[in-house]
Write an enzyme that holds these catalytic residues in place. Structure first.
Site, PDB file in Angstrom:
ATOM      1  N   SER A 279      34.772 100.847 -52.301  1.00  0.00           N
ATOM      2  CA  SER A 279      35.819  99.917 -52.695  1.00  0.00           C
ATOM      3  C   SER A 279      36.998 100.708 -53.226  1.00  0.00           C
ATOM      4  O   SER A 279      36.816 101.793 -53.797  1.00  0.00           O
ATOM      5  CB  SER A 279      35.301  98.975 -53.790  1.00  0.00           C
ATOM      6  OG  SER A 279      36.356  98.248 -54.381  1.00  0.00           O
TER       7      SER A 279
ATOM      8  N   TYR B 157      31.462  97.963 -62.296  1.00  0.00           N
ATOM      9  CA  TYR B 157      31.629  97.935 -60.847  1.00  0.00           C
ATOM     10  C   TYR B 157      32.330  99.210 -60.370  1.00  0.00           C
ATOM     11  O   TYR B 157      31.874  99.861 -59.422  1.00  0.00           O
ATOM     12  CB  TYR B 157      32.427  96.713 -60.433  1.00  0.00           C
ATOM     13  CG  TYR B 157      32.651  96.604 -58.939  1.00  0.00           C
ATOM     14  CD1 TYR B 157      31.623  96.229 -58.093  1.00  0.00           C
ATOM     15  CD2 TYR B 157      33.907  96.881 -58.383  1.00  0.00           C
ATOM     16  CE1 TYR B 157      31.825  96.129 -56.720  1.00  0.00           C
ATOM     17  CE2 TYR B 157      34.121  96.775 -57.024  1.00  0.00           C
ATOM     18  CZ  TYR B 157      33.076  96.398 -56.194  1.00  0.00           C
ATOM     19  OH  TYR B 157      33.282  96.313 -54.836  1.00  0.00           O
TER      20      TYR B 157
END
Length: 238
Positions: free
Chosen positions: A133, A147
């Protein structure tokens, strides 16, 4: 038949979203695809039926989830797409032990253990693509610490695997999406405007656009690309 006929690809988290798009694209490229799922067997079976693939189940949120999935594979894997992931958020004082462990188990531990087991029998010239990501490059939003941590971690793992496995012609790369229109992060969602504003193109990606990048990295044309990070992010943050 394409160059990848009769070769096997495993895509984790392939019952929907980016994973399902990757499964469809790799099947179109000629791979026999194993469609991994956790909770939604019905959706995984629908994807597998569409592409002539096979479903395989494992709960990657368990500490031994990666090993469990590997033990259920009946054949060597030529292409591994580590796609399964979870998103949890919260500022540091509010993050719970469960949130931290779930993110660590699915996004890091399962990726490590599954890749370790799969590469023991992966034929020379195999491919590993891990879905990261842009959140693994910078913490763009408040509350994204765990995250971002997990996506930072797989960048390091993937680069190390490129070194470890290069002599066997096995490549290891990371595809780093920005905002992608999926069930979990719809382009019409409450937080979509802020995400779009960070892109240069001014829109969400489609899951198929991410799958196209994965397809390329799994092809023979990408045999000399390893240890790389490919952003599919519409100019996120440039």
């Amino acid at each position: 038949m394409t160059e990848s006929a009769r070769r096997t690809a495993l895509v984790t988290g392939a019952s929907r979203g980016i994973g399902a798009a990757c499964a469809r694209r790799l099947a179109a490229d000629g791979f026999d695809v194993l469609v991994h799922y956790n909770a939604r067997r019905d959706r995984a079976e629908a994807v597998a039926s569409e592409i002539g693939g096979t479903v395989v189940h494992a709960d990657l949120s368990q500490p031994n989830g990666g090993q469990t999935l590997a033990s259920r594979l009946s054949r060597p894997i030529d292409v591994l797409v580590n796609n399964a992931g979870v998103f949890e958020s919260g500022i540091i004082g509010d993050v719970t032990d469960r949130q931290f462990e779930d993110v660590l188990n699915v996004n890091v531990r399962a990726v490590f253990y599954l890749t370790r087991e799969v590469t023991r029998t992966m034929p020379d010239g195999g491919r590993i693509v891990t879905i990261g990501s842009v959140g693994g490059k910078a913490a763009q939003f408040v509350g994204n610490s765990i995250y971002s941590m997990s996506k930072f971690a797989i960048r390091g793992l993937s680069a190390g695997w490129a070194r470890d496995l290069g002599p066997r012609g096995i490549t290891s790369n990371v595809v780093q999406p920005g905002p992608v229109d999926t069930d979990l992060n719809p382009a019409t969602g409450d937080h979509s405007a802020g995400q779009v504003a960070l892109t240069s193109i001014g829109r969400y990606a489609t899951a198929d656009e991410v799958a196209a990048a994965v397809s390329f990295l799994c092809s023979s044309e990408a045999a000399y690309i390893t240890g790389a990070e490919l952003d599919v992010a519409g100019g996120w943050g440039v």
